[in-house]
Design a protein around this motif. Sequence first.
Motif, PDB file in Angstrom:
ATOM      1  N   ARG A   4      40.636  43.801  34.316  1.00  8.03           N
ATOM      2  CA  ARG A   4      39.918  42.714  34.002  1.00  8.03           C
ATOM      3  C   ARG A   4      40.469  41.416  34.078  1.00  8.03           C
ATOM      4  O   ARG A   4      39.706  40.586  34.472  1.00  8.03           O
ATOM      5  N   ALA A   5      41.781  41.310  34.137  1.00 10.09           N
ATOM      6  CA  ALA A   5      42.449  39.991  34.365  1.00 10.09           C
ATOM      7  C   ALA A   5      42.257  39.662  36.218  1.00 10.09           C
ATOM      8  O   ALA A   5      41.983  38.676  36.302  1.00 10.09           O
ATOM      9  N   TYR A  52      40.589  36.551  37.669  1.00  2.00           N
ATOM     10  CA  TYR A  52      41.033  35.764  38.664  1.00  2.00           C
ATOM     11  C   TYR A  52      40.143  35.488  39.745  1.00  2.00           C
ATOM     12  O   TYR A  52      40.022  34.366  40.268  1.00  2.00           O
ATOM     13  N   LYS A  53      39.534  36.668  40.272  1.00  2.00           N
ATOM     14  CA  LYS A  53      38.759  36.615  41.520  1.00  2.00           C
ATOM     15  C   LYS A  53      37.466  35.844  41.196  1.00  2.00           C
ATOM     16  O   LYS A  53      37.039  34.998  42.164  1.00  2.00           O
ATOM     17  N   ALA A  54      36.756  36.020  40.024  1.00  2.07           N
ATOM     18  CA  ALA A  54      35.654  35.196  39.672  1.00  2.07           C
ATOM     19  C   ALA A  54      35.801  33.751  39.645  1.00  2.07           C
ATOM     20  O   ALA A  54      35.174  32.738  40.168  1.00  2.07           O
ATOM     21  N   TRP A  55      36.980  33.417  38.976  1.00  2.00           N
ATOM     22  CA  TRP A  55      37.480  31.755  39.210  1.00  2.00           C
ATOM     23  C   TRP A  55      37.630  31.568  40.340  1.00  2.00           C
ATOM     24  O   TRP A  55      37.347  30.417  40.798  1.00  2.00           O
ATOM     25  N   PRO A  68      35.467  26.218  44.439  1.00  2.00           N
ATOM     26  CA  PRO A  68      34.688  25.392  45.358  1.00  2.00           C
ATOM     27  C   PRO A  68      33.331  24.606  44.883  1.00  2.00           C
ATOM     28  O   PRO A  68      33.127  23.451  44.753  1.00  2.00           O
ATOM     29  N   TYR A  69      32.485  25.478  43.876  1.00  2.00           N
ATOM     30  CA  TYR A  69      31.261  24.980  43.291  1.00  2.00           C
ATOM     31  C   TYR A  69      31.736  24.095  42.208  1.00  2.00           C
ATOM     32  O   TYR A  69      30.944  23.086  41.957  1.00  2.00           O
ATOM     33  N   ILE A  70      32.768  24.216  41.335  1.00  2.00           N
ATOM     34  CA  ILE A  70      33.300  23.453  40.323  1.00  2.00           C
ATOM     35  C   ILE A  70      33.676  22.169  40.775  1.00  2.00           C
ATOM     36  O   ILE A  70      33.350  21.132  40.361  1.00  2.00           O
ATOM     37  N   VAL A  90      41.364  37.093  28.405  1.00  2.00           N
ATOM     38  CA  VAL A  90      40.491  37.309  29.200  1.00  2.00           C
ATOM     39  C   VAL A  90      39.066  37.028  28.822  1.00  2.00           C
ATOM     40  O   VAL A  90      38.537  36.405  29.592  1.00  2.00           O
ATOM     41  N   ILE A  91      38.785  37.127  27.486  1.00  2.00           N
ATOM     42  CA  ILE A  91      37.664  36.530  26.976  1.00  2.00           C
ATOM     43  C   ILE A  91      37.514  35.327  26.810  1.00  2.00           C
ATOM     44  O   ILE A  91      36.470  34.708  27.322  1.00  2.00           O
ATOM     45  N   LYS A  92      38.520  34.388  26.581  1.00  3.30           N
ATOM     46  CA  LYS A  92      38.696  32.947  26.648  1.00  3.30           C
ATOM     47  C   LYS A  92      38.487  32.543  27.986  1.00  3.30           C
ATOM     48  O   LYS A  92      37.723  31.601  28.039  1.00  3.30           O
ATOM     49  N   GLY A  93      38.993  33.315  29.061  1.00  2.00           N
ATOM     50  CA  GLY A  93      38.855  32.830  30.313  1.00  2.00           C
ATOM     51  C   GLY A  93      37.422  32.896  31.027  1.00  2.00           C
ATOM     52  O   GLY A  93      36.874  32.028  31.482  1.00  2.00           O
ATOM     53  N   GLN A  94      36.734  34.176  30.415  1.00  3.77           N
ATOM     54  CA  GLN A  94      35.239  34.265  30.748  1.00  3.77           C
ATOM     55  C   GLN A  94      34.608  33.135  30.160  1.00  3.77           C
ATOM     56  O   GLN A  94      33.732  32.448  30.705  1.00  3.77           O
TER      57      GLN A  94
END
Length: 123
Positions: free
Chosen positions: A27-28, A32-35, A40-42, A79-83
């Motif tokens: 999950r972590a 990381y991969k999603a972030w 680039p879009y952010i 992970v929840i906070k990161g999402q």
Amino acid sequence: MSANVARPVVRQVKPLLSLDKEEARKRALNLYKAWYRQIPYIVRDNTIPKSVAQCRAKLREEFEKHRNLTDIRVIDMLVIKGQMELKSCANKWSQSCHVMNFFKESYEPKPKDFLSKFMEGRV
């Protein structure tokens, strides 16, 4: 009498998301991969004075900071906070100043000798 002797109590806690450490690790890594893909879009959508490479370096620093965690519930909570943060940045709910809060300097000890203070501009 021996029946009344205090024994250590082991509490079984309910997991948040992951059942074992390997699942929490996956999950972590997915977070990381999603972030990493979203950065680039952010950077493009928010007018922040940072490059994509600088943002990715900060992302790695944040994940490395929590590398040695072993409690699955703590990992799941992070992970929840990161999402949630990712969703707010991706949907443009966060303003540029909120995105820049990720770039607060990490803790560096203050200089103690005169010359170091002088070079820092603290004298």
